[in-house]
Enzyme design. Structure first.
Site, PDB file in Angstrom:
ATOM      1  N   GLY A 154      13.579 -38.016 -15.357  1.00 26.29           N
ATOM      2  CA  GLY A 154      12.957 -36.936 -15.364  1.00 26.29           C
ATOM      3  C   GLY A 154      12.125 -36.427 -14.254  1.00 26.29           C
ATOM      4  CG  ASP A 288      24.721 -27.591 -16.410  1.00 31.75           C
ATOM      5  OD1 ASP A 288      25.922 -27.890 -16.425  1.00 31.75           O
ATOM      6  OD2 ASP A 288      24.181 -28.490 -16.068  1.00 31.75           O
ATOM      7  CG  ASP A 298      19.899 -26.473 -11.443  1.00 34.04           C
ATOM      8  OD1 ASP A 298      18.682 -26.244 -11.300  1.00 34.04           O
ATOM      9  OD2 ASP A 298      20.400 -26.957 -12.218  1.00 34.04           O
TER      10      ASP A 298
END
Ligand code: AMP
Ligand code: MG
Length: 542
Positions: A154, A288, A298
């Site tokens: 994460g 995605d 992204d």
């Protein structure tokens, strides 16, 4: 010099402090929430998101911020220099009104359905509502694990965060649709990374970028519901998106769904055309990583073409298939749109309206691509007779390594009005060649042949050199975030010196201006950067 619309001196500063920001969290209030509030990795069914708090970090410290983005959300830019700001945007403080969450989405990765992915290291803090009614979602990238983190931690490292921060803003100032970046904060924690997946992990400084966009919804948010046969939630998310982000389309209905898909196709097409115009390679165009708003999203192993090469990809993970190479981006986007169309099919039940959007994409990418090339060449418009000029152009750019940015920019300086010698005709372009010694024989004669055809075309259109130069310099940037420039900024930032991040952001705020004081950044990639990690090749590990 052109007036840049984004010139910070032309915007009116807002005066809100951090605590005065107003939040209107539509996504969490209007869409189904994961009832499980624990933060364990899991499959999340029947929900659009999971509530999760950022993980606290050791010592959040600001590296830099974008004052234009602060102004966009109605925040006084002076607030960005405070420790409170670093605490909030490093993940240690949640402001009143924020309601942090991670989104559930799936996606096709490298052409294969990968199931649930989700915000594995992105945490949305909330939606700021500005005085004029705009909504801006604030999202921390690298703020710790979420239920979607799968086997990863994460977190994000400084290296990739510098790249995301600078490139988001550089793209915006180039006129490319993109998510924005408010801030870059180091966490004071170390993060373990195996940069090349070769079994040699090392510790790197951790960092968090705060990204800002009207919405971070991706194609994959719709795909996950479709893949699970959850048509009810699929429809809720589509309706939510139309009502909030595409209100001009009217109340949701099967007809509006088709119109919406068509608009997503258009926006995606326009984004790709901009990428092709400026030489940007995204590197991981998985579904995605496709924004429903047609924003570049992204920033991972992306890169900028230096030597023009349609077959180039910066992403080492894609080195074998090169699916996401520069020249393939238009087709990949079409493939991704096809997947989105498939996902929303249960809401329309007919293929024809969806086919319309896909066909429109193909027409638009072709006509828009031609128009874009005409603009890059300073032509009044694109006609069928320009087909061979275009085809030859793409060939001569690959005969010997030719810097895309420098070549197009310098083409504006080639003399067309006057009958100059061949040597003088070619002269402005010489700086664009990595191996000037190779500019001989066939390579040179083909370049000259092309320049002669170009001269005939421009003269026939009666375009004056000064007008052509002015037009071309608005479409061919002088300064882009060359891969090695980002790496130099990273090298310094990793030593605790953020000055090059600051300098590059300042440079890239005006990419079409001459900026003679920054002329050193209008140069070929230095030889040392040709094979250096981070400059010519990047992995997804960040
Ligand atoms: P990407 O290829 O970077 O778009 O990431 C694909 C998926 O992996 C997304 O669901 C990301 O959130 C997730 N992911 C990437 N890096 C990490 C990380 N360090 N920790 C958790 N999840 C990650
Ligand atoms: Mg991603």
């Amino acid at each position: 010099m052109l007036l840049n619309e984004s010139n910070p001196r032309m915007t009116i500063p807002q005066t809100n402090s951090l605590n005065e920001l107003k939040f209107d969290n539509r996504f969490v209030e209007q869409l189904p929430a994961d009832p499980d509030l624990t933060n364990g990795r899991r499959q999340v069914m029947g929900s659009a998101f999971s509530r999760v708090l950022p993980t606290k970090v050791k010592a959040p410290a600001l590296v830099h911020y974008a004052r234009e983005v602060a102004e966009l959300i109605g925040l006084d830019p002076d607030q960005c220099a405070t420790q409170e700001f670093a605490d909030v945007f490093g993940g240690n403080t949640v402001l009143s009104g924020m309601d942090p969450f991670a989104m559930c989405y799936g996606g096709h990765q490298f052409g294969n359905w990968a199931g649930q992915l989700g915000d594995g290291r992105a945490i949305n803090l909330g939606e700021v509502k500005t005085e004029n009614g705009e909504h801006w979602t604030l999202q921390l990238k690298g703020a710790g694990p979420t239920p979607y983190s799968r086997t990863a931690d994460g977190l994000a490292v400084l290296r990739s965060s510098v790249r995301e921060f600078l490139c988001s803003e550089a793209m915006f100032h180039l006129g490319v649709p993109t998510t924005r970046a408010l801030s870059l904060v180091t966490t004071g924690d170390q993060v373990m990374r195996d940069m090349f997946y070769d079994g040699n992990p090392g510790c790197e400084p951790g960092a968090v970028v705060c990204r800002v966009a009207p919405s971070f919804t991706r194609f994959g948010n719709f795909q996950i519901f479709a893949a699970r046969g959850d048509v009810e939630n699929l429809q809720r998310l589509v309706d939510f998106t139309i009502v909030n982000d595409f209100p001009h389309l009217g109340d949701p209905s099967p007809e509006v769904y088709a119109n919406w898909f068509e608009e997503v196709c258009k926006r995606t097409c326009d984004m790709i055309l901009h990428w092709m115009r400026v030489g940007f390679v995204h590197g991981v165009m998985n579904t995605d990583n496709m924004s429903i708003l047609g924003l570049t999203i992204d920033y991972g192993p992306y890169g900028w073409l230096e030597g023009y090469d349609p077959g180039w990809t910066p992403n080492t993970t894609d080195a074998s298939g090169k699916r996401y190479r520069f020249g393939n981006q238009p087709l990949v986007a079409h493939w991704n749109l096809y997947q989105l169309g498939n996902a929303i099919m249960p809401l329309i039940n007919e293929t024809e309206p969806l086919q319309r959007g896909l066909d429109l994409y193909l027409d638009r990418i072709e006509s828009g691509g031609n128009e874009m090339i005409a603009n890059k060449l300073g032509l009044d418009r694109y006609t069928e007779e320009d087909e061979s000029l275009k085809k030859d152009l793409f060939e001569i750019l690959t005969l010997t390594e030719t810097d895309m940015t420098i070549w197009y920019r310098k083409l504006a300086d080639v003399s067309i009005e006057d009958d100059v010698s061949d040597e003088d005709l070619i002269k402005p372009l010489l700086e664009a060649y990595y191996e000037p010694a190779e500019l001989i024989g066939e390579t040179k004669s083909r370049l000259l042949g092309w320049l002669h055809s170009y001269r005939v075309r421009v003269r026939a259109a009666g375009i004056a050199d000064a007008d052509r130069r002015a037009a071309m310099n608005q479409t061919n940037p002088k300064y882009v975030l060359r891969n090695y420039l980002a790496q130099l900024a990273i090298d310094k930032a990793e030593k605790g010196d953020g000055s090059l991040v600051v300098e590059l952001l300042e440079l890239l705020r005006r990419p079409y201006d001459e900026q003679p004081e920054h002329h050193q950044y209008f140069a070929l990639r230095p030889e040392w950067a040709r094979h250096r990690a981070g400059c010519s090749m990047l992995s997804c590990s960040s």
